[in-house]
Scaffold this motif. Structure first.
Motif, PDB file in Angstrom:
ATOM      1  N   LEU A 185      -1.451   0.463   3.001  1.00  0.00           N
ATOM      2  CA  LEU A 185      -0.264  -0.391   2.992  1.00  0.00           C
ATOM      3  C   LEU A 185       0.851   0.258   2.173  1.00  0.00           C
ATOM      4  O   LEU A 185       0.581   0.950   1.187  1.00  0.00           O
ATOM      5  N   PRO A 186       2.115   0.033   2.537  1.00  0.00           N
ATOM      6  CA  PRO A 186       3.231   0.624   1.786  1.00  0.00           C
ATOM      7  C   PRO A 186       3.229   0.177   0.337  1.00  0.00           C
ATOM      8  O   PRO A 186       2.894  -0.971   0.019  1.00  0.00           O
ATOM      9  N   ALA A 187       3.622   1.071  -0.562  1.00  0.00           N
ATOM     10  CA  ALA A 187       3.595   0.779  -1.993  1.00  0.00           C
ATOM     11  C   ALA A 187       4.519  -0.376  -2.365  1.00  0.00           C
ATOM     12  O   ALA A 187       4.246  -1.121  -3.316  1.00  0.00           O
ATOM     13  N   ASP A 188       5.614  -0.547  -1.621  1.00  0.00           N
ATOM     14  CA  ASP A 188       6.564  -1.599  -1.977  1.00  0.00           C
ATOM     15  C   ASP A 188       5.996  -3.004  -1.769  1.00  0.00           C
ATOM     16  O   ASP A 188       6.553  -3.979  -2.277  1.00  0.00           O
ATOM     17  N   LEU A 189       4.873  -3.107  -1.046  1.00  0.00           N
ATOM     18  CA  LEU A 189       4.279  -4.428  -0.840  1.00  0.00           C
ATOM     19  C   LEU A 189       3.688  -4.996  -2.124  1.00  0.00           C
ATOM     20  O   LEU A 189       3.474  -6.210  -2.223  1.00  0.00           O
ATOM     21  N   ARG A 190       3.432  -4.153  -3.123  1.00  0.00           N
ATOM     22  CA  ARG A 190       2.907  -4.668  -4.388  1.00  0.00           C
ATOM     23  C   ARG A 190       3.906  -5.639  -5.020  1.00  0.00           C
ATOM     24  O   ARG A 190       3.549  -6.739  -5.436  1.00  0.00           O
ATOM     25  N   ASP A 191       5.167  -5.225  -5.088  1.00  0.00           N
ATOM     26  CA  ASP A 191       6.183  -6.095  -5.677  1.00  0.00           C
ATOM     27  C   ASP A 191       6.406  -7.336  -4.818  1.00  0.00           C
ATOM     28  O   ASP A 191       6.577  -8.446  -5.342  1.00  0.00           O
ATOM     29  N   THR A 192       6.390  -7.154  -3.503  1.00  0.00           N
ATOM     30  CA  THR A 192       6.555  -8.295  -2.600  1.00  0.00           C
ATOM     31  C   THR A 192       5.431  -9.303  -2.797  1.00  0.00           C
ATOM     32  O   THR A 192       5.657 -10.523  -2.822  1.00  0.00           O
ATOM     33  N   ALA A 193       4.206  -8.793  -2.959  1.00  0.00           N
ATOM     34  CA  ALA A 193       3.059  -9.680  -3.167  1.00  0.00           C
ATOM     35  C   ALA A 193       3.164 -10.424  -4.506  1.00  0.00           C
ATOM     36  O   ALA A 193       2.830 -11.602  -4.595  1.00  0.00           O
ATOM     37  N   VAL A 194       3.634  -9.748  -5.537  1.00  0.00           N
ATOM     38  CA  VAL A 194       3.808 -10.400  -6.841  1.00  0.00           C
ATOM     39  C   VAL A 194       4.811 -11.547  -6.731  1.00  0.00           C
ATOM     40  O   VAL A 194       4.579 -12.661  -7.226  1.00  0.00           O
ATOM     41  N   GLU A 222      -7.373  -8.777  15.576  1.00  0.00           N
ATOM     42  CA  GLU A 222      -6.930  -8.731  16.969  1.00  0.00           C
ATOM     43  C   GLU A 222      -5.672  -7.878  17.157  1.00  0.00           C
ATOM     44  O   GLU A 222      -5.286  -7.591  18.292  1.00  0.00           O
ATOM     45  N   THR A 223      -5.047  -7.482  16.060  1.00  0.00           N
ATOM     46  CA  THR A 223      -3.816  -6.695  16.119  1.00  0.00           C
ATOM     47  C   THR A 223      -4.151  -5.216  16.083  1.00  0.00           C
ATOM     48  O   THR A 223      -5.022  -4.790  15.320  1.00  0.00           O
ATOM     49  N   PRO A 224      -3.500  -4.402  16.911  1.00  0.00           N
ATOM     50  CA  PRO A 224      -3.725  -2.952  16.845  1.00  0.00           C
ATOM     51  C   PRO A 224      -3.519  -2.429  15.425  1.00  0.00           C
ATOM     52  O   PRO A 224      -2.705  -2.965  14.657  1.00  0.00           O
ATOM     53  N   GLU A 225      -4.264  -1.403  15.068  1.00  0.00           N
ATOM     54  CA  GLU A 225      -4.266  -0.912  13.688  1.00  0.00           C
ATOM     55  C   GLU A 225      -2.866  -0.640  13.157  1.00  0.00           C
ATOM     56  O   GLU A 225      -2.550  -0.973  12.009  1.00  0.00           O
ATOM     57  N   ALA A 226      -2.024  -0.047  13.968  1.00  0.00           N
ATOM     58  CA  ALA A 226      -0.680   0.292  13.505  1.00  0.00           C
ATOM     59  C   ALA A 226       0.156  -0.934  13.171  1.00  0.00           C
ATOM     60  O   ALA A 226       1.118  -0.858  12.389  1.00  0.00           O
ATOM     61  N   GLY A 227      -0.200  -2.102  13.746  1.00  0.00           N
ATOM     62  CA  GLY A 227       0.582  -3.308  13.507  1.00  0.00           C
ATOM     63  C   GLY A 227       0.085  -4.161  12.356  1.00  0.00           C
ATOM     64  O   GLY A 227       0.750  -5.128  11.970  1.00  0.00           O
ATOM     65  N   ARG A 228      -1.062  -3.826  11.777  1.00  0.00           N
ATOM     66  CA  ARG A 228      -1.630  -4.673  10.722  1.00  0.00           C
ATOM     67  C   ARG A 228      -0.800  -4.680   9.440  1.00  0.00           C
ATOM     68  O   ARG A 228      -0.630  -5.742   8.829  1.00  0.00           O
ATOM     69  N   PRO A 229      -0.255  -3.534   8.979  1.00  0.00           N
ATOM     70  CA  PRO A 229       0.597  -3.596   7.787  1.00  0.00           C
ATOM     71  C   PRO A 229       1.801  -4.529   7.971  1.00  0.00           C
ATOM     72  O   PRO A 229       2.185  -5.246   7.039  1.00  0.00           O
ATOM     73  N   GLY A 230       2.365  -4.549   9.177  1.00  0.00           N
ATOM     74  CA  GLY A 230       3.494  -5.440   9.445  1.00  0.00           C
ATOM     75  C   GLY A 230       3.095  -6.892   9.367  1.00  0.00           C
ATOM     76  O   GLY A 230       3.876  -7.740   8.892  1.00  0.00           O
ATOM     77  N   LEU A 231       1.886  -7.209   9.798  1.00  0.00           N
ATOM     78  CA  LEU A 231       1.394  -8.588   9.736  1.00  0.00           C
ATOM     79  C   LEU A 231       1.213  -9.028   8.286  1.00  0.00           C
ATOM     80  O   LEU A 231       1.518 -10.174   7.924  1.00  0.00           O
TER      81      LEU A 231
END
Length: 358
Positions: free
Chosen positions: A85-94, A23-32
């Motif tokens: 998705l931004p590369a830095d999210l890998r570390d955040t996800a870990v 339901e979120t616009p494409e540009a806002g999905r990485p932020g979610l």
């Protein structure tokens, strides 16, 4: 919260999260996706189960975009594509997964009360290891780093590395097997044609020579024959015992590490083909180049490869074992020295989160 299996999208809360993504616009999905991960890191103890479930789903979306990651095929996952998705999210996800699996965590406590706890924990382990794969470097570069480390710190082990394979022998093996070897295997054989004697030089099974690869492949093809119980996947989706498009590049006691050369998105990945069970790729590697990069990193930085780190025996040979191991058959083991000028690299997969097994 309705939950029907251990997968990252197998519950009502994750399905609702994916609905919100759609339901979120494409540009806002990485932020979610980022918000779901950060909320877990910022949460007070005990970690709320709903926050944890959303973060697991978010981590799975990040992992799906990593080398070796599984595409999201669940009917309860997002219907619309998630942008890069931004590369830095890998570390955040870990870090989020580590928070979820460490007490006090409501989700962990709920799973601990079930007979599926180890399966759930393993599913997160597999997500985590994909997120921590290093960026693959050229195979020749990785072998040069491994060689340099061994020449300096373990000449006895370095002496066991075979010289480059003969090009004509490599071509003959490919023709006999009817398989073109992937570029990273060709590059590896051009550095070392396996090892000259069995030893624990690398984590996992020791790499084979071209002759060993061809011989083991022929043996498995002959044993499997036309038996569908050995050559076909099961009705539950398990891999066959053997497939002629698998290249056995490493072997020990009849169990081999294989490179999957079947057509499709998984071509080139590493997996295992035990002598007494079906093959599997869940805990493998995206490619040989990624694996050798991780091995070189471990020698230079003291990082681990699937929970194993290098040691030196009293004879000065390399031995891989779990972090914190102190002896081998009663003889002391010394932590392998790191290369000078290198700080410890953070690559995850540490002892605290080793796989609990299948």
């Amino acid at each position: 919260m309705g939950t029907w299996d251990v997968g990252p999208f197998d519950n009502d809360t994750a399905a609702d999260f994916c609905g919100s993504l759609d339901e979120t616009p494409e540009a806002g999905r990485p932020g979610l996706v980022r918000d779901a991960l950060v909320r877990v890191l910022d949460a007070e103890d005990p970690l709320d189960q709903h926050l944890a479930v959303e973060a697991v789903a978010a981590a799975a979306l990040v992992a799906a975009q990593c080398p070796g990651g599984r595409p999201v095929t669940s009917a309860y996952g997002p219907d619309l594509p998630v942008p890069e998705l931004p590369a830095d999210l890998r570390d955040t996800a870990v870090r989020a997964l580590d928070r979820i699996t460490a007490p006090p965590s409501e989700l962990r406590e709920l799973w601990e009360e079930t007979d599926r706890y180890l399966h759930w924990l393993r599913s997160l382990h597999l997500l985590r290891r994909v997120l921590t794969f290093p960026a693959a470097r050229p195979v020749a570069d990785s072998w040069a780093r491994i060689d340099a480390w061994m020449r300096r710190h373990s000449p006895a082990s370095y002496a066991l590395l075979a010289p480059p394979a003969d090009h004509a022998e490599v071509e003959a093996a490919q023709e006999a097997m009817g398989i073109r070897f992937p570029a990273d295997l060709l590059e590896s054989l051009a550095c070392h044609n396996g090892i000259t004697a069995w030893d624990n030089l690398v984590p996992g099974r020791p790499p084979m020579s071209v002759a060993g690869i061809l011989g083991h492949w022929r043996m498995c093809v002959e044993i499997a024959g036309d038996d569908p119980d050995l050559t076909e996947a099961s009705e539950w989706g398990d891999e066959p015992w053997w497939h002629p498009q698998w290249i056995p590049w490493a072997q020990s006691d009849g169990d081999s590490d294989v490179i999957d050369m079947r057509e499709g998105p998984g071509q080139g990945r590493l997996g295992s083909a035990p002598h007494d069970d079906s093959g599997h790729f869940d805990d493998g590697w995206p490619c040989l180049a990624t694996y050798l990069t991780a091995v070189a990193d471990a020698f230079e930085h003291g990082s681990d490869v699937d929970g194993y780190v290098p040691f030196l025996t009293t004879e000065g040979t390399v031995w891989w074992d779990g972090s914190g191991t102190t002896d081998l058959n009663g003889e002391p083991l010394a932590p392998a020295p790191r290369s000078q000028g290198h700080a410890a690299a953070h690559r995850g997969g540490g002892e605290a989160f080793r796989s609990p097994g299948p």
